[in-house]
Design a protein around this motif. Structure first.
Motif, PDB file in Angstrom:
ATOM      1  N   ASP A  30     -16.903  38.949 -21.925  1.00 54.39           N
ATOM      2  CA  ASP A  30     -17.051  39.019 -20.416  1.00 54.39           C
ATOM      3  C   ASP A  30     -16.156  38.263 -20.005  1.00 54.39           C
ATOM      4  O   ASP A  30     -16.160  37.321 -18.936  1.00 54.39           O
ATOM      5  CB  ASP A  30     -18.351  38.212 -20.260  1.00 54.39           C
ATOM      6  CG  ASP A  30     -19.588  39.151 -20.181  1.00 54.39           C
ATOM      7  OD1 ASP A  30     -19.411  40.324 -19.830  1.00 54.39           O
ATOM      8  OD2 ASP A  30     -20.737  38.925 -20.744  1.00 54.39           O
ATOM      9  N   PHE A  31     -14.762  38.359 -20.271  1.00 53.34           N
ATOM     10  CA  PHE A  31     -13.694  37.840 -19.783  1.00 53.34           C
ATOM     11  C   PHE A  31     -13.611  37.848 -18.154  1.00 53.34           C
ATOM     12  O   PHE A  31     -13.360  36.902 -17.461  1.00 53.34           O
ATOM     13  CB  PHE A  31     -12.408  38.423 -20.358  1.00 53.34           C
ATOM     14  CG  PHE A  31     -11.065  37.969 -19.889  1.00 53.34           C
ATOM     15  CD1 PHE A  31     -10.711  36.629 -20.270  1.00 53.34           C
ATOM     16  CD2 PHE A  31     -10.210  38.428 -18.931  1.00 53.34           C
ATOM     17  CE1 PHE A  31      -9.357  36.219 -19.897  1.00 53.34           C
ATOM     18  CE2 PHE A  31      -9.353  37.925 -18.495  1.00 53.34           C
ATOM     19  CZ  PHE A  31      -8.611  36.742 -18.953  1.00 53.34           C
ATOM     20  N   HIS A  32     -13.753  39.081 -17.495  1.00 53.70           N
ATOM     21  CA  HIS A  32     -13.439  39.387 -16.308  1.00 53.70           C
ATOM     22  C   HIS A  32     -14.585  38.532 -15.563  1.00 53.70           C
ATOM     23  O   HIS A  32     -14.421  37.762 -14.404  1.00 53.70           O
ATOM     24  CB  HIS A  32     -13.710  40.666 -15.854  1.00 53.70           C
ATOM     25  CG  HIS A  32     -12.410  41.581 -16.158  1.00 53.70           C
ATOM     26  ND1 HIS A  32     -11.643  41.635 -15.123  1.00 53.70           N
ATOM     27  CD2 HIS A  32     -12.031  42.012 -17.302  1.00 53.70           C
ATOM     28  CE1 HIS A  32     -10.432  42.456 -15.624  1.00 53.70           C
ATOM     29  NE2 HIS A  32     -10.478  42.461 -16.975  1.00 53.70           N
ATOM     30  N   LYS A  33     -15.942  38.787 -15.845  1.00 53.33           N
ATOM     31  CA  LYS A  33     -17.039  38.172 -15.063  1.00 53.33           C
ATOM     32  C   LYS A  33     -17.093  36.790 -15.321  1.00 53.33           C
ATOM     33  O   LYS A  33     -17.318  35.999 -14.263  1.00 53.33           O
ATOM     34  CB  LYS A  33     -18.365  38.873 -15.824  1.00 53.33           C
ATOM     35  CG  LYS A  33     -19.689  38.361 -15.440  1.00 53.33           C
ATOM     36  CD  LYS A  33     -20.715  38.983 -15.556  1.00 53.33           C
ATOM     37  CE  LYS A  33     -21.529  38.712 -17.005  1.00 53.33           C
ATOM     38  NZ  LYS A  33     -21.614  37.273 -17.336  1.00 53.33           N
ATOM     39  N   ASP A  34     -16.827  36.157 -16.417  1.00 55.20           N
ATOM     40  CA  ASP A  34     -16.910  34.606 -16.654  1.00 55.20           C
ATOM     41  C   ASP A  34     -15.795  33.793 -16.411  1.00 55.20           C
ATOM     42  O   ASP A  34     -15.951  32.796 -15.971  1.00 55.20           O
ATOM     43  CB  ASP A  34     -17.402  34.566 -18.172  1.00 55.20           C
ATOM     44  CG  ASP A  34     -18.808  34.892 -18.417  1.00 55.20           C
ATOM     45  OD1 ASP A  34     -19.636  35.106 -17.166  1.00 55.20           O
ATOM     46  OD2 ASP A  34     -19.259  35.220 -19.369  1.00 55.20           O
ATOM     47  N   TYR A  35     -14.557  34.515 -16.435  1.00 62.58           N
ATOM     48  CA  TYR A  35     -13.154  33.626 -16.458  1.00 62.58           C
ATOM     49  C   TYR A  35     -12.183  33.920 -15.525  1.00 62.58           C
ATOM     50  O   TYR A  35     -11.702  33.209 -14.962  1.00 62.58           O
ATOM     51  CB  TYR A  35     -12.587  33.190 -18.000  1.00 62.58           C
ATOM     52  CG  TYR A  35     -13.429  32.389 -18.809  1.00 62.58           C
ATOM     53  CD1 TYR A  35     -13.576  31.208 -18.694  1.00 62.58           C
ATOM     54  CD2 TYR A  35     -14.614  33.050 -19.592  1.00 62.58           C
ATOM     55  CE1 TYR A  35     -14.544  30.288 -19.399  1.00 62.58           C
ATOM     56  CE2 TYR A  35     -15.417  32.259 -20.242  1.00 62.58           C
ATOM     57  CZ  TYR A  35     -15.580  30.623 -20.337  1.00 62.58           C
ATOM     58  OH  TYR A  35     -16.360  29.990 -20.903  1.00 62.58           O
ATOM     59  N   LEU A  36     -12.178  35.333 -15.279  1.00 67.44           N
ATOM     60  CA  LEU A  36     -11.165  35.780 -14.298  1.00 67.44           C
ATOM     61  C   LEU A  36     -11.638  35.768 -13.073  1.00 67.44           C
ATOM     62  O   LEU A  36     -10.576  35.296 -11.942  1.00 67.44           O
ATOM     63  CB  LEU A  36     -10.924  37.224 -14.742  1.00 67.44           C
ATOM     64  CG  LEU A  36      -9.513  37.779 -13.968  1.00 67.44           C
ATOM     65  CD1 LEU A  36      -8.575  36.811 -13.884  1.00 67.44           C
ATOM     66  CD2 LEU A  36      -9.186  39.292 -14.296  1.00 67.44           C
ATOM     67  N   LYS A  37     -12.880  35.799 -12.597  1.00 61.62           N
ATOM     68  CA  LYS A  37     -13.490  35.912 -11.458  1.00 61.62           C
ATOM     69  C   LYS A  37     -12.946  34.620 -10.551  1.00 61.62           C
ATOM     70  O   LYS A  37     -13.364  33.607 -11.023  1.00 61.62           O
ATOM     71  CB  LYS A  37     -15.029  36.206 -11.527  1.00 61.62           C
ATOM     72  CG  LYS A  37     -15.591  36.515 -10.286  1.00 61.62           C
ATOM     73  CD  LYS A  37     -17.143  36.375 -10.497  1.00 61.62           C
ATOM     74  CE  LYS A  37     -17.758  36.991  -8.928  1.00 61.62           C
ATOM     75  NZ  LYS A  37     -19.033  37.372  -8.917  1.00 61.62           N
ATOM     76  N   GLY A  38     -12.443  34.947  -9.504  1.00 61.02           N
ATOM     77  CA  GLY A  38     -12.234  34.083  -8.520  1.00 61.02           C
ATOM     78  C   GLY A  38     -10.864  33.203  -8.782  1.00 61.02           C
ATOM     79  O   GLY A  38     -10.525  32.246  -8.048  1.00 61.02           O
TER      80      GLY A  38
END
Ligand code: SF4
Ligand SMILES: [Fe+2]
Ligand SMILES: [Fe+2]
Lengths: 153, 265
Positions: free
Chosen positions: A65-73
Motif C-alpha cells: 500500500d505504498f501509494h495509499k499509506d505513504y505517498l499520499k499527500g
C-alpha cells in the motif's frame, strides 16, 4: 551463507494469501514528474513547503500500500544508495530542499538490507548542512513488505 | 460492560474503590487526580496498554464491579512477552520533554531552598523572587505557553485530560502568587508551604505529560502536523530569543552549586 545480504536471493512465492482486500481501484497518489533524485529540481513548485518522501527505489515495489499509506499527500524523490552515482548531488539537493524549498518534513523510506541505510545517511548529512531544521522520520521496510520500524530521527 | 465504559472514572471509584486499586497496579493514577471526570473508556484508551494487558484490566474491573456476573476471562498467551514500551516522541514534543528537565532540576532544589528560607534569620527575598522569575518566565511563559497556544490546539481541547492540564497550570500560578505575597510580607511559612505545594503539583503534572499526555497527542498527529508544530514552536522560541533558555540554564546551575554544596558542607 555469504555475500551481500542486499542481493541475496530469496523466494516468498509460497507465501499464502494474506488478509487484505483486492476489491476497488486504488488511484495513484503521485502528483509530480520527474521523481528520480538526479532529475528533480529543489526549485520545482511541487516541493515548496511540502512533506517530502525520500524513498529507496525498492520500497515502492515491496510495500503493498505504498501509494495509499505513504505517498499520499507527499512529494517524492527516489534513489538507490547502492547503485546510483554522484551521490554528493543528493546531499546537496536535500540541503536545498530544506533551506530553499522550505519543506515541512522529510520521511526517508529504506529497505531493511544494510546497504540501503546509506540513503538515511545521505538524508542526515543533507539535513546537517542545512541551516533550517525540520523533523525527519525513518521508515524501514522488510523484504516481504512489512513495516519494521517507523521513527523520528 | 458497555455502560460502565461510558461512566466517569471518579464515580466508578467512589462506588467501588477496588477499581482505583486495580488501575493503580497498571500505572494508571486516577485516584489522586483532581478532576476525575474522564470516562473509563478514555482512561484505558489514553494509556495505550498492549491488547492483552488491556483485556485483563477490563476483565478485572468488570469482576470488581459485578462480582456475581459470569465474565469470560481473557485467554493470555504467556509465551508472548510484550516488549517493554519505549516512548519515542516526535521532535517538537521531544523539545517540550527536554524543557521539563530544567524545570525538574528546580523542583529538586525546592525542599532545600524552603528549609533555607525557614531557618535563615531574615527572608532572602531576592532568592525567592529569582526562583519565582524562573517559574514565571521559563516554566510558565516559555514552556506552558507553547503547550497552551500550540500543542493542545492539535487535539480536542475539551478533552478531560487537557482540561486537567489547564487547571494544573492555573493552580500553579496561584501557588506562585502566594509565594510572592509571602516574600513581600516576610511570611516564611507561606513561602515554604506554597513552594512545596508547587513542587508536588508540577512533579505530578510533568509525569502525566511525559508518560501519558504527550504520547497520546503524538499518536494523533499526522506527519504534516508534526512539521507544522515544529515550525511554530521554533518561531515561538525565536520570538523570545535564544538567550532566554541559556540565562535560565545558568540560573539553575548556579543555584545547584550554591545549594547542593550547602548539603555537602
Ligand atoms: S540499496 Fe536499497 S534501493 Fe538500492 S538496490 Fe538495495 S534495497 Fe534497493
Ligand atoms: Fe503543562
Ligand atoms: Fe509541560
Amino acid at each position: 551463507m555469504s555475500g551481500c545480504p542486499g542481493s541475496r536471493t530469496m523466494d516468498f512465492s509460497e507465501k499464502t494469501a494474506q488478509e487484505g482486500s483486492e476489491t476497488g481501484k486504488r488511484p495513484s497518489q503521485l502528483r509530480q514528474w520527474p521523481i528520480q533524485m538526479h532529475l528533480v529540481s529543489p526549485q520545482a513548485p511541487y516541493f515548496q513547503g511540502k512533506d517530502i518522501l525520500l524513498a529507496a527505489d525498492c520500497t515502492a515495489f515491496a510495500l503493498g500500500d505504498f501509494h495509499k499509506d505513504y505517498l499520499k499527500g507527499k512529494s517524492i524523490g527516489i534513489a538507490c544508495p547502492k547503485l546510483d552515482s554522484d551521490q554528493e548531488v543528493y546531499t546537496e539537493k536535500i540541503k536545498a530542499l530544506i533551506d530553499d524549498a522550505k519543506i515541512n518534513t522529510l520521511t526517508v523510506m529504506i529497505m531493511q538490507v544494510p546497504c540501503c541505510f546509506g540513503l538515511a545517511q545521505i538524508a542526515k548529512e543533507g539535513a546537517e548542512k542545512a541551516s533550517r531544521k525540520i523533523p525527519i522520520k525513518q521508515v524501514v521496510v522488510g523484504l516481504e513488505g512489512n513495516i519494521l520500524s517507523e521513527e523520528w530521527i | 460492560m458497555e455502560n460502565v465504559l461510558n461512566k466517569e472514572i471518579k464515580k466508578i471509584i467512589d462506588s467501588c474503590p477496588e477499581v482505583g486499586r486495580i488501575l493503580d497496579e497498571y500505572g494508571i493514577g486516577c485516584v489522586p487526580c483532581s478532576v476525575g471526570s474522564c470516562l473509563l473508556k478514555d482512561v484505558v484508551g489514553i494509556h495505550n496498554l498492549d491488547p492483552e494487558k488491556e483485556a485483563t484490566l477490563m476483565y478485572r474491573i468488570e469482576k470488581a464491579i459485578y462480582p456475581d456476573r459470569n465474565v469470560a476471562k481473557p485467554v493470555i498467551d504467556a509465551t508472548k512477552k510484550a516488549a517493554p514500551k519505549k516512548i519515542t516522541y516526535s521532535p517538537p514534543v521531544k523539545k517540550l520533554v527536554d524543557e521539563h528537565v530544567l524545570i525538574k532540576r528546580l523542583l529538586a532544589l525546592i525542599p532545600t531552598i524552603a528549609d533555607y528560607i525557614e531557618t535563615s534569620m531574615k527572608v532572602d527575598k531576592d532568592l525567592v523572587l529569582r526562583c519565582v522569575d524562573f517559574i514565571r518566565t521559563y516554566a510558565d511563559k516559555y514552556h506552558h505557553m507553547k503547550e497552551e497556544d500550540i500543542l493542545f490546539k492539535y487535539v480536542d481541547e475539551k478533552a478531560e485530560i487537557i482540561q486537567v492540564m489547564y487547571k494544573d497550570h492555573d493552580t500553579g500560578r496561584g501557588y506562585i502568587r502566594q509565594v510572592v505575597e509571602g516574600a513581600e510580607k516576610g511570611n516564611k511559612a507561606q513561602i515554604k508551604q506554597n513552594m512545596l505545594a508547587y513542587r508536588e503539583l508540577l512533579t505530578q503534572h510533568i509525569k502525566k505529560e511525559d508518560e501519558i499526555l504527550y504520547p497520546w497527542i503524538d499518536r494523533q498527529l499526522s506527519t504534516t502536523q508534526v512539521g507544522e508544530m515544529f515550525r511554530r514552536c521554533n518561531e515561538a522560541d525565536a520570538s523570545v530569543g535564544e538567550e532566554l533558555p541559556k540565562k535560565y540554564e545558568k540560573f539553575i546551575a548556579d543555584l545547584e552549586e550554591k545549594f547542593l554544596q550547602e548539603v555537602v558542607k
